[in-house]
Scaffold this motif. Structure first.
Motif, short mmCIF file in Angstrom:
data_model
loop_
_atom_site.label_atom_id
_atom_site.label_comp_id
_atom_site.label_asym_id
_atom_site.label_seq_id
_atom_site.Cartn_x
_atom_site.Cartn_y
_atom_site.Cartn_z
N CYS A 1 16.43 -2.61 -19.07
CA CYS A 1 17.33 -3.75 -19.14
C CYS A 1 17.39 -4.26 -20.58
CB CYS A 1 16.83 -4.85 -18.20
SG CYS A 1 17.81 -6.38 -18.30
N PHE B 1 15.30 3.85 -17.56
CA PHE B 1 16.44 2.92 -17.58
C PHE B 1 15.94 1.50 -17.82
CE2 PHE B 1 17.53 6.57 -14.98
CZ PHE B 1 18.72 6.98 -15.56
N LEU C 1 18.45 -0.24 -11.94
CA LEU C 1 18.75 -1.11 -13.08
C LEU C 1 20.01 -1.94 -12.80
CD1 LEU C 1 18.44 -2.13 -15.97
CD2 LEU C 1 19.65 -0.07 -16.76
N LYS C 2 21.00 -1.31 -12.17
CA LYS C 2 22.25 -2.01 -11.85
C LYS C 2 22.00 -3.19 -10.92
CE LYS C 2 26.95 -1.04 -10.22
NZ LYS C 2 27.88 0.01 -9.69
N SER D 1 12.05 -2.04 -16.90
CA SER D 1 12.43 -0.63 -16.82
C SER D 1 12.44 -0.16 -15.37
CB SER D 1 11.48 0.23 -17.64
OG SER D 1 11.56 -0.12 -19.01
N TYR D 2 13.28 0.84 -15.11
CA TYR D 2 13.46 1.32 -13.74
C TYR D 2 13.59 2.84 -13.71
CZ TYR D 2 14.14 -3.59 -12.91
OH TYR D 2 13.94 -4.95 -12.86
N ARG E 1 10.12 5.62 -16.49
CA ARG E 1 11.15 4.63 -16.16
C ARG E 1 12.16 4.61 -17.31
NH1 ARG E 1 9.67 0.20 -12.48
NH2 ARG E 1 7.85 0.85 -11.29
N SER F 1 15.70 4.60 -11.85
CA SER F 1 17.07 5.10 -11.69
C SER F 1 18.06 4.07 -12.22
CB SER F 1 17.37 5.40 -10.22
OG SER F 1 17.44 4.20 -9.47
N SER F 2 19.24 4.56 -12.54
CA SER F 2 20.29 3.68 -13.05
C SER F 2 20.76 2.70 -11.97
CB SER F 2 21.49 4.51 -13.55
OG SER F 2 22.01 5.31 -12.51
N SER F 3 20.70 3.14 -10.70
CA SER F 3 21.12 2.25 -9.61
C SER F 3 20.17 1.07 -9.47
CB SER F 3 21.20 3.03 -8.29
OG SER F 3 19.95 3.59 -7.96
#
Length: 291
Positions: A236, A234, A249-250, A242-243, A232, A245-247
């Motif tokens: 915050c 990406f 996280l967005k 954590s994620y 993960r 993908s960036s999308s």
């Protein structure tokens, strides 16, 4: 370093090249010796031949004595004009021996041949990636240096190459020059159209080596792989979540910012995700169907 053959040709003893006169051989030998007896008085560049120095001097004076009679473009060397004229005549005197492609210049043919041989003579000193042409290496190097010399005149965004600026400008102009012939959707980039077409063809070129799932794009495949690896990347900056993908996280960040960019056209409801808006919209369509 040279000898005169019986047929009055002058041959180079280093590489075997032959010349019809002694002066031609002497000029050639400088390739092997590295001798450059003709120096520019402006920038100290040196050359093996006087004619090359004269052509170089025009880069300082701005003189371009060779003009195209068709379009008026001017050049510093007659050889450059000869090459340019092939744009108008369509002449391509350099054929590829492997395929049927032909090219206007020998340099273009040399680059093309690498598509058959796989040769990539320009390597990045940082990461080792190799490229078929030097300009591609120069652009790649900017991902390491962070250099972005091309900027958008509207919003100031910076880019590594001019073509990226041209594509970016379509965000401001709204231009979408790549239409889908099936459904009419249009796209800013040809690559996006190619990806979109897979929704019609059902093509999924990127399979997962672990579970066999297939995806239409390489990036989707890479994100999916993280479900197996647990990666993960990406995070915050506010809460540390954590994620994959960036999308993702967005979308998560909107819980902190309060942003709800998806609004209902029937009422004042807004949502952080488009999927939530779609679910909400059903409450209106169901009510309309009841009547």
């Amino acid at each position: 370093m040279h000898k005169q053959s019986e047929d009055r040709h002058f041959s180079c003893e280093v590489c075997g090249s032959s010349f019809t006169n002694k002066s031609g051989l002497q000029k050639h030998i400088r390739i092997h010796t590295g001798e450059k007896p003709y120096s520019c008085e402006v920038c100290d560049a040196s050359f093996t031949q006087k004619s090359v120095l004269i052509a170089h001097s025009r880069t300082h004076t701005g003189e371009k004595p060779y003009s195209c009679k068709v379009c008026g473009l001017s050049f510093t060397q007659n050889s450059n004009l000869t090459t340019h004229m092939r744009i108008h005549t369509g002449e391509k005197p350099y054929p590829c021996k492997v395929c049927n492609s032909s090219f206007a210049t020998k340099a273009a043919l040399t680059i093309h041949i690498r598509s058959h041989t796989g040769e990539k003579p320009y390597s990045c000193e940082v990461c080792g990636l190799s490229f078929t042409i030097k300009p591609a290496l120069k652009v790649h190097a900017r991902c390491h240096t962070g250099e972005k010399p091309y900027s958008c005149e509207v919003c100031g965004s910076l880019f590594t190459r001019p073509s990226s600026v041209q594509t970016h400008m379509r965000i401001h102009t709204g231009e979408k020059p790549y239409p889908c012939q099936v459904c009419g959707s249009s796209f800013r980039q040809k690559s996006n159209l190619i990806i979109h077409m897979r929704t019609h063809t059902g093509e999924k070129r990127f399979p997962c080596d672990v579970c066999g799932s297939s995806f239409t794009t390489k990036s989707d495949s890479q994100i999916h792989m993280r479900s197996h690896t647990g990666e993960r990347p990406f995070s915050c900056k506010i809460c540390g979540s954590s994620y994959m993908s960036s999308s993702h996280l967005k979308v998560h960040f909107r819980t902190h910012s309060g942003e709800k960019p998806y609004s209902c056209v029937f009422c004042s409801s807004s949502y952080t995700r488009s999927s939530h808006l779609k679910r909400h919209m059903r409450t209106h369509t169901e009510n309309l169907n009841a009547y």
